[in-house]
Scaffold this active site. Structure first.
Site, PDB file in Angstrom:
ATOM      1  N   GLY A  70     -18.582  53.093  -0.291  1.00  0.00           N
ATOM      2  CA  GLY A  70     -18.515  51.872   0.493  1.00  0.00           C
ATOM      3  C   GLY A  70     -17.907  52.076   1.869  1.00  0.00           C
ATOM      4  CB  SER A  71     -16.357  49.544   4.086  1.00  0.00           C
ATOM      5  OG  SER A  71     -17.368  48.596   3.816  1.00  0.00           O
ATOM      6  CB  ALA A  72     -13.476  54.229   2.371  1.00  0.00           C
ATOM      7  CG  MET A  73     -18.631  55.880   4.038  1.00  0.00           C
ATOM      8  SD  MET A  73     -19.791  55.114   5.191  1.00  0.00           S
ATOM      9  CE  MET A  73     -20.547  56.553   5.874  1.00  0.00           C
ATOM     10  CE  LYS A  74     -18.462  49.069   6.543  1.00  0.00           C
ATOM     11  NZ  LYS A  74     -18.111  47.632   6.508  1.00  0.00           N
TER      12      LYS A  74
END
Length: 684
Positions: free
Chosen positions: A372-376
């Site tokens: 999910g968004s942790a890698m944004k």
């Protein structure tokens, strides 16, 4: 004058007597040498020519394993082992030895009736020689023109289940020993039974002259000081796998040696392996010992000092278990979570823990998940560096209904967001804009014309891989997963989902490396679990001198304008410390400022909607000394289940800083240390 003459006369007499005695002794010596050489020489020559010496390798203990603070994690424990060296003896002799040996030891016979079919038939043939030969007479064999091998095979196949069922319990006990006597290689000691009691070993030694080929040796097994904690990461030791035998023989190993078969034991086999000794046996022409063997015991292998902090690992494991116990009802399926903590500038892994420990610890680097968004942060950098969304640029966050893609939206309609707000409030639409602009797609204008959108997959992944996402991290452990690359399917929607972490999968270790890269201003360092190789110090029983010290291994540097990383770091800071940050309710009791990124990936577990929760971050914000990642797969998709990953991250970081202030050392498990069970279960 007369006194001097008398004294001189006495001296001459004494010298004459001394010379005479020496002459007699010399004559006796010459006579004895003549008898030995002339009379007995031929016999001694025959004895000398008939004596044969054989050399056998003597296993030496493996090196020990310590944590970063010198706490011993893996030790050796001595045991006694029964060995057998087969010197081409006939089967009848092996049967006799097995029957004699069965008086002193027993190998487990559980389930033997349904195993070892071929061996049981051969054993029946040995016990029932006449009945076996009657199954096909020599005349019948000759008439059928069968070779001895073909005839033997026919007889073996003719043995009935009823005949095999006639074995008694004693027969099976002898069978198991006989089978082990046959299992080894000729002229190489084979371990028949490990971990025998001292009394059993003593009785065998009393009757060793009746047990040709049998011996008792000092052996060792691995002892795990902290029970099953990190035991799977340490790996296992066992016999050389058949597929690997040729390679090990080429390196000078013996066929019967034990080697590291997995993880640290395998990765550092050449280091941990003991420097084997040698046992010289002296035999006559019949193979019987003529005198006591001589032995050089060899030396213990080199030791490993790990980067791992066992006390921190224990604290983090307790955090995981406590939080999951408290939030166990907030999962679809079994509660699960993983934590990796490492030094960003050195790559030294301080803790790698999974729920419940054991094999779960391995899943920190060999299992992958949608994060999910942790890698944004990686997607934002792709937008900067390609110029499609430079620093400070903004987009309007609203639901997007695009051709060939499901409706995409953020958790809420965020309105206008720039790059920093996109990270702070976790805008999916900002990331989707990066992906669309990479392939020149304009919503409401391009329609179904996505152009060469498969190129978008490649561009995004090329940036993600520079952070360690989707490639091996370089950790010094075998079996690492690079994650699952979903490929470049002909669905533009998948490319858009890739941009915010809901298509490809990554490991917790990759997520921690990604956080380290951001903390390091773009420098990617390989994670490492071994810091030093030490010479053994048997005198002190502690850490020996350093034989080799590993330096940080830089894998790549993301060469972009420093402003890009400054802004991403600011965005991560605002996630935790901003007024609208998605983790603003956490980490506030710490005396250091934390930066990081939350994430939620929508997944399916057992046919139900669920979320993977993640957090990737580092601290302190202005001078990072620790980077960490938390991954909680399969949480319930309802809002009441939120915050599990954030809670675990917060408490794990608290444990790290508490141990910087005060340490008491790792706690020994209530059940005590664990010892490798002797491998006395023969394979089929």
């Amino acid at each position: 004058m007369s006194d001097k003459l008398i004294h001189k006369s006495h001296l001459s007499i004494r010298l004459n007597i001394l010379f005479f005695v020496v002459f007699l002794l010399f004559s006796v010596l010459v006579l004895r040498l003549g008898v030995v050489q002339i009379v007995q020489g031929e016999g001694f020559q025959e004895q000398l020519e008939g004596e044969v010496s054989t050399s056998e390798a003597v296993e030496a203990p493996r090196g020990l394993i310590y944590d970063r603070y010198g706490n011993k994690l893996v030790d050796n424990e001595l045991q006694l082992t029964v060995t057998y060296t087969n010197r081409n003896r006939p089967q009848e002799a092996l049967l006799d030895t097995a029957e004699r040996l069965n008086e002193f030891i027993t190998i487990d016979t559980e389930g033997v009736e349904s195993r070892f079919d071929r061996d049981r038939r051969e054993f029946w043939a040995l016990l029932n020689e006449e009945a076996f030969l009657e199954k096909l007479s020599l005349e019948e064999q000759s008439e059928a023109d069968l070779s001895d091998g073909e005839a033997h095979q026919y007889r073996i196949e003719s043995i009935t289940e009823e005949e095999l069922a006639t074995f008694s319990e004693t027969d099976y006990e002898v069978f198991m020993i006989w089978r082990e006597l046959n299992a080894g290689y000729n002229d190489v000691p084979h371990k028949v039974l490990r971990g025998v009691e001292y009394e059993e070993a003593a009785r065998i030694m009393e009757h060793i002259d009746q047990l040709e080929g049998v011996d008792i040796i000092r052996d060792s097994v691995r002892r795990y000081v902290y029970g099953d904690q990190l035991r799977n990461v340490f790996g296992s030791v066992g016999s050389i796998e058949r597929d690997d035998l040729s390679a090990y023989l080429a390196q000078g190993y013996e066929r019967n040696e034990e080697v590291g078969n997995s993880y640290l034991e395998a990765q550092y086999e050449s280091v941990l392996r003991g420097r084997k000794g040698e046992r010289e046996s002296y035999l006559d022409g019949s193979g019987s010992a003529v005198r006591q063997p001589s032995e050089n015991p060899g030396s213990r292998g080199q030791d490993l000092k790990l980067t791992v902090d066992m006390e921190l690992y224990q604290r983090v494991s307790s955090v995981i278990d406590d939080v999951l116990d408290d939030r166990g009802g907030d999962f679809v399926g079994d509660p699960d979570a993983y934590v990796v903590m490492m030094e960003p500038d050195t790559g030294e892994v301080l803790a790698m823990a999974g729920a419940g420990g054991g094999s779960a610890d391995l899943r920190t680097f060999n299992a992958s998940f949608e994060v999910g968004s942790a890698m944004k942060g990686a997607t934002v950098l792709a937008g900067y560096d390609t110029g499609v969304l430079p620093p400070g640029s903004g987009v309007y966050d609203r639901p997007l209904n695009l051709p060939d893609s499901p409706t995409i939206s953020s958790v809420n309609n965020l309105g206008y967001v720039d790059d920093l707000t996109a990270l702070e409030r976790s805008s999916n639409i900002y990331m989707v804009e990066v992906a669309m602009r990479l392939v020149d797609y304009v919503p409401g204008v391009s329609g179904r014309n996505w152009g060469n959108f498969t190129r978008g997959y490649d561009i995004l992944r090329s940036y993600y891989q520079q952070f360690g996402l989707g490639v091996e991290t370089g950790i010094d452990l075998p079996g690492e997963s690079a994650g699952i690359n979903g490929g470049n399917p002909l669905f533009p929607g998948n490319m858009l989902y890739l941009s915010f972490g809901q298509f490809d999968t990554y490991t917790p270790m990759q997520l921690a490396q990604y956080a380290s890269v951001i903390a390091n201003d773009g420098v990617r360092v390989a994670p490492r679990v071994v810091s030093e190789i030490l010479e053994p110090d048997p005198q002190s029983g502690g850490l020996g001198t350093i034989a080799h010290q590993f330096e940080p291994k830089i894998l790549n540097t993301i060469n972009v304008d420093q402003e890009y990383f400054d802004r991403i770091q600011t965005g991560f800071y605002r996630v935790v410390n901003g007024t609208q940050g998605t983790a603003r309710a956490y980490f506030q009791d710490l005396d250091v400022e934390v930066a990081g990124k939350t994430g939620t990936a929508q997944v399916r577990v057992d046919g139900q909607d669920a979320n993977n929760q993640t957090f990737a971050g580092y601290a302190p914000y202005d001078d990072p000394e620790i980077a960490f990642a938390v991954l909680v797969p399969g949480a319930d998709s309802g809002s009441d289940a939120s915050g599990i990953a954030n809670t675990i991250a917060e408490q794990s970081l608290e444990a790290f800083y508490e141990l910087k202030e005060e340490r008491s050392g790792p706690a020994r498990p209530e059940g005590g240390s664990e010892v490798d069970e002797p491998d006395n279960d023969p394979a089929d």
